[in-house]
Design an enzyme around this catalytic site. Structure first.
Site, PDB file in Angstrom:
ATOM      1  N   SER A  67     -40.628  -1.527  13.443  1.00 15.38           N
ATOM      2  CA  SER A  67     -39.825  -2.605  12.857  1.00 15.38           C
ATOM      3  C   SER A  67     -39.329  -2.314  11.452  1.00 15.38           C
ATOM      4  O   SER A  67     -38.484  -3.059  10.934  1.00 15.38           O
ATOM      5  CB  SER A  67     -40.615  -3.918  12.860  1.00 15.38           C
ATOM      6  OG  SER A  67     -40.719  -4.422  14.160  1.00 15.38           O
ATOM      7  N   LYS A  70     -35.637  -2.144  11.182  1.00 18.45           N
ATOM      8  CA  LYS A  70     -34.826  -3.356  11.129  1.00 18.45           C
ATOM      9  C   LYS A  70     -34.163  -3.547   9.769  1.00 18.45           C
ATOM     10  O   LYS A  70     -33.098  -4.168   9.675  1.00 18.45           O
ATOM     11  CB  LYS A  70     -35.695  -4.571  11.467  1.00 18.45           C
ATOM     12  CG  LYS A  70     -36.268  -4.532  12.876  1.00 18.45           C
ATOM     13  CD  LYS A  70     -37.291  -5.638  13.105  1.00 18.45           C
ATOM     14  CE  LYS A  70     -37.914  -5.537  14.494  1.00 18.45           C
ATOM     15  NZ  LYS A  70     -38.955  -6.562  14.715  1.00 18.45           N
ATOM     16  N   TYR A 194     -32.020  -0.509  20.742  1.00 21.19           N
ATOM     17  CA  TYR A 194     -33.136  -1.098  19.993  1.00 21.19           C
ATOM     18  C   TYR A 194     -34.428  -0.309  20.204  1.00 21.19           C
ATOM     19  O   TYR A 194     -35.145  -0.003  19.242  1.00 21.19           O
ATOM     20  CB  TYR A 194     -33.321  -2.553  20.420  1.00 21.19           C
ATOM     21  CG  TYR A 194     -34.506  -3.235  19.770  1.00 21.19           C
ATOM     22  CD1 TYR A 194     -34.463  -3.607  18.434  1.00 21.19           C
ATOM     23  CD2 TYR A 194     -35.670  -3.494  20.489  1.00 21.19           C
ATOM     24  CE1 TYR A 194     -35.553  -4.230  17.833  1.00 21.19           C
ATOM     25  CE2 TYR A 194     -36.749  -4.122  19.898  1.00 21.19           C
ATOM     26  CZ  TYR A 194     -36.686  -4.481  18.574  1.00 21.19           C
ATOM     27  OH  TYR A 194     -37.759  -5.083  17.979  1.00 21.19           O
ATOM     28  N   TYR A 246     -43.694 -10.804   9.443  1.00 17.94           N
ATOM     29  CA  TYR A 246     -43.908 -11.762  10.537  1.00 17.94           C
ATOM     30  C   TYR A 246     -44.621 -13.007  10.009  1.00 17.94           C
ATOM     31  O   TYR A 246     -44.299 -13.487   8.920  1.00 17.94           O
ATOM     32  CB  TYR A 246     -44.664 -11.093  11.688  1.00 17.94           C
ATOM     33  CG  TYR A 246     -44.135  -9.738  12.031  1.00 17.94           C
ATOM     34  CD1 TYR A 246     -42.802  -9.579  12.415  1.00 17.94           C
ATOM     35  CD2 TYR A 246     -44.929  -8.593  11.953  1.00 17.94           C
ATOM     36  CE1 TYR A 246     -42.287  -8.327  12.727  1.00 17.94           C
ATOM     37  CE2 TYR A 246     -44.416  -7.350  12.266  1.00 17.94           C
ATOM     38  CZ  TYR A 246     -43.094  -7.219  12.647  1.00 17.94           C
ATOM     39  OH  TYR A 246     -42.591  -5.980  12.940  1.00 17.94           O
ATOM     40  N   VAL A 264     -45.263  -1.995  13.543  1.00 19.65           N
ATOM     41  CA  VAL A 264     -46.531  -1.902  14.262  1.00 19.65           C
ATOM     42  C   VAL A 264     -46.991  -0.454  14.456  1.00 19.65           C
ATOM     43  O   VAL A 264     -48.075  -0.227  14.982  1.00 19.65           O
ATOM     44  CB  VAL A 264     -46.489  -2.637  15.618  1.00 19.65           C
ATOM     45  CG1 VAL A 264     -46.285  -4.123  15.415  1.00 19.65           C
ATOM     46  CG2 VAL A 264     -45.430  -2.045  16.544  1.00 19.65           C
TER      47      VAL A 264
END
Length: 312
Positions: A67, A70, A194, A246, A264
């Site tokens: 992530s 992103k 993705y 998160y 992660v």
């Protein structure tokens, strides 16, 4: 924020403290390839305003950035369509797990922010809109290679295939957004890109270098090249502070006080504005999916340098 002449010692001391810790969290087992990563590994890199690199541990070991990607795809999508992006993705913390579908249903298919999975998939869809999937993957990879000034950065195809085989929740999120028109391209195209962007492998050294534009007003201080405007860099940093971890984002802001983004795979990037860019990596995660020892290391770093944006 001022430069710390003892930064090399600080980084070395933190790495030594991390090495003595017995609680290391749990690796991400829901992605089969990540379940095999050795949780004893730890790396840390700080790059200061003058380009000096302070490294410790497994700082040159590539790992799956997941992530963290992103942040870079958000940068690309904003460069492509600007603030129109916010018609498809929100800017508020989620307060829910990163792969939650409940919130998406309540909010009519519009993801809460670009750093939860649904939001990141919507951002990737913007990039795919202008390319064929293979071309989009190449664009993302080349962007990271350029930022890090390192052509050796690659996609771990084994991890990408592992995510594709087991990415049922992400497929559900994408299809749900497609039903509301948030996803415009074919779902399989957007998800394929993705999964590959999350499977990019980078080291702490490469990530800390790639993130420098966010620490220095949108420009690479080594070359002076503007990546984004200073205003856009500030806004990306704001989103990293409020949404980058998160439903652990508030706790990260409380303990560390820097804009940051986790993955992660165990990595975290963080920026001390006008001072340094930072990357840490340790594969063991806490319950929110953030690196346990990575957070510990960053907390120790800001305590010893006074780099928290909220004050020393």
């Amino acid at each position: 924020m001022s430069s710390n002449p003892c930064l090399a010692s600080v980084v070395a001391e933190i790495a030594d403290e991390v090495g003595r810790m017995t609680e290391r969290g749990d690796v991400a087992r829901y992605i089969p390839e990540l379940a095999h990563v050795d949780p004893r590994q730890f790396g840390m890199v700080v790059v200061d305003a003058d380009g000096r690199v302070f490294a410790a541990g497994d700082s040159d070991t590539p790992f799956s950035i997941q992530s963290i990607s992103k942040v870079f795809t958000l940068t690309m999508a904003l460069g492509m369509i600007g603030d129109r992006l916010w018609q498809r993705v929100g800017r508020e913390p989620s307060g829910n797990p990163f792969n939650s579908i409940v919130q998406l249903e309540l909010e009519h298919g519009v993801p809460r922010n670009p750093f939860i999975n649904a939001g990141a998939i919507a951002v990737t869809d913007v990039i795919v809109a202008s390319h064929q999937p293979r071309e989009a993957i190449g664009e993302i990879l080349r962007f990271l290679q350029s930022l890090a000034a390192d052509r050796r950065i690659v996609i771990d195809k084994t991890v990408a295939d592992s995510e594709k085989r087991t990415g049922f929740r992400n497929t559900a999120l994408a299809n749900y957004m497609k039903s509301f028109g948030v996803i415009e391209r074919p779902v399989e195209f957007t998800l394929g890109v993705y999964f590959h962007q999350c499977a990019i492998a980078m080291s702490c050294r490469q990530l800390a270098t790639a993130a420098r534009y966010l620490a220095f007003g949108g420009a690479d201080p080594a070359t002076g090249r503007a990546v984004v405007t200073s205003e856009r860099a500030r806004r990306i940093n704001a989103l990293m502070l409020t949404c980058g971890h998160y439903d652990g984002s508030g706790d990260f802001a409380y303990k560390v006080g820097l804009p940051g983004k986790s993955g992660v795979g165990g990595g975290i990037i963080a920026v001390a504005p006008n001072t340094a860019s930072i990357a840490v990596w340790s594969p063991g995660l806490d319950r929110a999916g953030n690196s346990l020892l990575g957070q510990f290391a960053l907390e120790r770093l800001v305590k010893r340098t006074g780099w928290s944006i909220f004050g020393p």
